[in-house]
Design a protein around this motif. Structure first.
Motif, PDB file in Angstrom:
ATOM      1  N   LYS A 145       0.855  -1.175   0.000  1.00 50.82           N
ATOM      2  CA  LYS A 145       0.000   0.000   0.000  1.00 50.82           C
ATOM      3  C   LYS A 145       0.898   1.234   0.000  1.00 50.82           C
ATOM      4  O   LYS A 145       1.824   1.336   0.802  1.00 50.82           O
ATOM      5  N   LYS A 147       1.480   4.425   1.163  1.00 51.40           N
ATOM      6  CA  LYS A 147       1.021   5.340   2.196  1.00 51.40           C
ATOM      7  C   LYS A 147       2.168   6.229   2.657  1.00 51.40           C
ATOM      8  O   LYS A 147       3.302   5.777   2.806  1.00 51.40           O
ATOM      9  N   ASN A 149       2.766   8.218   5.862  1.00 50.63           N
ATOM     10  CA  ASN A 149       2.217   8.420   7.201  1.00 50.63           C
ATOM     11  C   ASN A 149       2.674   9.718   7.847  1.00 50.63           C
ATOM     12  O   ASN A 149       2.113  10.136   8.865  1.00 50.63           O
TER      13      ASN A 149
END
Length: 216
Positions: A145, A147, A149
């Motif tokens: 994924k 991502k 953060n």
């Protein structure tokens, strides 16, 4: 004006030498579009969608428009690769894995002797990295994924240099490698589609990105 190039080659299409306005009515769309059009791309897409046999008349264009969101990520590949190559040349196996994990990127932006060069390349990389719209990336049989953060302004002080050195480790440091591989594959798909659709005699060698390992 109609200008027919007798020898149809890859260079003809790239240089826009090959023109036939009757067959390709949208050939000069962006040249004649006036400034009152707020979004010429949206208008162009609408015209393509309403054009009979658009898939046959503009096969590559329609192929790209159907994958426009993904294709937009290709423009960011250059800034990412330039910074990664710079780091590879800078360290070139001269950093231990434990050090790469513990040292934050901010150190090389503020304390390193080459911090001015590093800062410029890093800023371009950071803008590109946070502009990517990928949802997931792949490397081999692994899927990650995509991502981020951390907020953009916190990236340098909270990210280790190991995250930016291409490795074969099967952990979170694979995200960058997977991202590059995914975008490169997308670029190759477009390239192959072009060659499979437009008949050319040009032969192009494929280039591969070398992965950098960090010694333990």
């Amino acid at each position: 004006a109609t200008f027919i190039q007798k020898q149809q080659s890859l260079e003809s299409f790239i240089d826009e030498i090959f023109e036939d306005e009757q067959r390709y009515p949208l050939l000069n769309f962006f040249n004649v579009t006036t400034f009152h059009t707020s979004n010429p791309l949206d208008e162009f897409i609408l015209k393509i969608q309403n054009l009979p046999y658009a898939d046959k008349t503009y096969p590559v264009t329609t192929y790209l428009l159907k994958r426009l969101d993904d294709c937009m990520n290709i423009q960011y590949l250059y800034s990412i690769v330039v910074f990664i190559n710079y780091l590879i040349e800078k360290f070139n196996h001269r950093i231990k894995r434990t050090d790469a994990i513990s040292i934050r990127i901010m150190y090389y932006l503020t304390q390193d002797a080459e911090r001015d060069i590093t800062r410029k390349l890093f800023d371009d990389f950071l803008d590109a990295w946070y502009a990517l719209t990928l949802e997931e990336v792949r490397y081999g049989c692994q899927t990650f994924k995509f991502k981020r953060n951390l907020p953009k302004e916190k990236y340098a002080e909270n990210t280790s240099i190991a995250m930016l050195l291409l490795t074969s480790s099967r952990d979170e440091t694979m995200l960058l490698s997977a991202c590059l591989k995914t975008i490169a594959d997308l670029q190759n798909e477009i390239f192959n589609y072009f060659h499979n659709t437009i008949e050319t005699t040009t032969r192009t060698k494929r280039k591969r990105v070398r992965l950098q390992s960090i010694r333990s």
